[in-house]
Enzyme design. Structure first.
Site, PDB file in Angstrom:
ATOM      1  N   GLY A  26     -23.418 -46.225 -40.639  1.00 35.73           N
ATOM      2  CA  GLY A  26     -22.219 -45.551 -41.799  1.00 35.73           C
ATOM      3  C   GLY A  26     -24.009 -45.068 -42.769  1.00 35.73           C
ATOM      4  N   SER A  27     -22.391 -44.958 -44.007  1.00 34.73           N
ATOM      5  CA  SER A  27     -23.095 -44.160 -45.190  1.00 34.73           C
ATOM      6  C   SER A  27     -24.193 -45.079 -46.171  1.00 34.73           C
ATOM      7  CB  SER A  27     -22.061 -44.062 -46.327  1.00 34.73           C
ATOM      8  OG  SER A  27     -21.698 -45.008 -46.345  1.00 34.73           O
ATOM      9  N   GLY A  82     -23.406 -52.217 -42.379  1.00 37.30           N
ATOM     10  CA  GLY A  82     -22.741 -52.022 -43.565  1.00 37.30           C
ATOM     11  C   GLY A  82     -20.979 -52.378 -43.230  1.00 37.30           C
ATOM     12  N   ALA A  83     -20.552 -52.617 -44.048  1.00 40.43           N
ATOM     13  CA  ALA A  83     -19.024 -53.534 -43.847  1.00 40.43           C
ATOM     14  C   ALA A  83     -18.144 -52.409 -44.952  1.00 40.43           C
ATOM     15  CB  ALA A  83     -18.996 -54.772 -44.394  1.00 40.43           C
ATOM     16  N   GLY A  96     -15.087 -48.652 -40.314  1.00 40.36           N
ATOM     17  CA  GLY A  96     -14.593 -46.976 -40.389  1.00 40.36           C
ATOM     18  C   GLY A  96     -15.436 -45.335 -39.874  1.00 40.36           C
ATOM     19  N   GLY A  97     -16.677 -46.339 -39.604  1.00 39.94           N
ATOM     20  CA  GLY A  97     -17.530 -44.888 -38.917  1.00 39.94           C
ATOM     21  C   GLY A  97     -16.732 -45.384 -37.116  1.00 39.94           C
ATOM     22  N   GLU A 103     -21.365 -52.330 -32.558  1.00 40.36           N
ATOM     23  CA  GLU A 103     -22.142 -52.848 -34.141  1.00 40.36           C
ATOM     24  C   GLU A 103     -21.603 -54.460 -33.064  1.00 40.36           C
ATOM     25  OE1 GLU A 103     -21.346 -49.509 -37.666  1.00 40.36           O
ATOM     26  OE2 GLU A 103     -19.302 -50.808 -37.202  1.00 40.36           O
TER      27      GLU A 103
END
Length: 225
Positions: A26-27, A82-83, A96-97, A103
Site C-alpha cells: 500500500g501507499s 498499513g491499514a 483496500g489494495g 497480508e
C-alpha cells in the site's frame, strides 16, 4: 515530508539485523519498504523480507532486499503494514489494495504486527471504509445475492475502466458498504463460514503497535505488547 513517509521511516527503525520482516502493501507501506531498502544498501542491514503482494515483491527486489516466501521461513519476527481503518479498540479493516489474503497470512505467522497510518485512518467504529471480502470467481454472483439479502450492500470491485479487479490469487473482491459495523467479531465469523469466501478484511486482535502520523509528529500506541 508527508505523514505516510514520516510513519514509514519511523516504522523501519523497528527492523534490526537478522530479522525476518513481513513487508506490507500500500501507499504507506511503500515508504517503509523504501527506507528498509536504503538501510540494506547504505548501512548493510541484514534481513530477510517476506512480501504480501506482487507489487511489494517487485519493489523489494528492485531495492536489493533479500526475500523468501512465507513457506520458506519458520516464522516472521515483525510485519509492518498499513491499514484502511483502525477503531478505538484497535481492530482493523485492511484490503483496500486487494492484498488482504497475503497480508493476513503473513501477519498470522508474525511475532509482532505493526500498523502504520496517517491520523485519518483512526476512527471510533469500523465500517465507514467498505469492508473487502475476497471470493473465488465461481459462485461470486451467488454471494453477491446472499450479501444483498442480508443487507450488507455488496459492490463487486472494478477498476477505472470497469474491469473486475483480480487479486494476486486471481480472486475477486466484494466490498461491503456497511457504514458502521456493530459487531466485528460476529460479522467476521459469518463471512468466514460462507462457501466461496477466501478471506475478509477484518483484522481482529492482531496488531501490537500502531504508529500514527500527525501534523504534530509521530504517535506510537501499543495496544498489545
Amino acid at each position: 515530508m508527508n505523514l505516510k513517509q514520516l510513519v514509514g521511516i519511523e516504522a523501519a527503525t523497528y527492523v534490526k539485523d537478522g530479522m525476518t520482516v513481513g513487508l506490507g502493501t500500500g501507499s504507506t507501506a511503500y515508504y517503509m519498504v523504501e527506507e528498509i531498502g536504503r538501510r540494506v544498501k547504505e548501512e548493510g542491514l541484514n534481513i530477510t523480507g517476506v512480501t504480501t503482494s506482487k507489487a511489494t515483491e517487485a519493489q523489494a527486489l528492485a531495492l536489493g532486499i533479500p526475500l523468501k516466501s512465507i513457506d520458506e521461513v519458520e516464522h516472521v519476527d515483525v510485519t509492518i503494514d498499513g491499514a484502511d481503518e483502525i477503531s478505538a479498540d484497535f481492530q482493523g479493516i485492511k484490503g483496500g489494495g486487494a492484498a488482504l489474503l497475503f497480508e493476513k497470512i503473513v501477519a498470522t505467522y508474525s511475532d509482532k504486527v505493526i500498523w502504520i497510518v496517517d491520523e485519518s485512518k483512526m476512527v471510533e467504529h469500523l465500517g465507514a471504509f467498505p469492508l473487502p471480502v475476497e471470493v473465488i470467481p465461481y459462485g461470486s454472483d451467488q454471494l453477491m445475492r446472499q450479501f444483498s439479502a442480508k443487507g450488507l450492500n455488496p459492490v463487486l470491485r472494478t477498476n477505472e475502466t470497469g474491469e473486475i479487479v483480480k487479486t494476486d490469487s486471481q480472486n475477486y473482491i466484494i466490498d461491503l458498504q456497511l457504514g458502521k459495523i456493530e459487531n466485528p467479531t460476529e460479522l467476521a465469523a459469518y463471512l468466514t463460514n460462507q462457501v466461496g469466501v477466501v478471506e475478509h478484511g477484518l483484522f481482529l486482535d492482531m496488531v501490537n503497535t500502531v504508529i500514527i502520523g500527525r501534523p504534530s509528529g509521530v504517535e506510537t500506541l501499543t495496544p498489545r505488547a
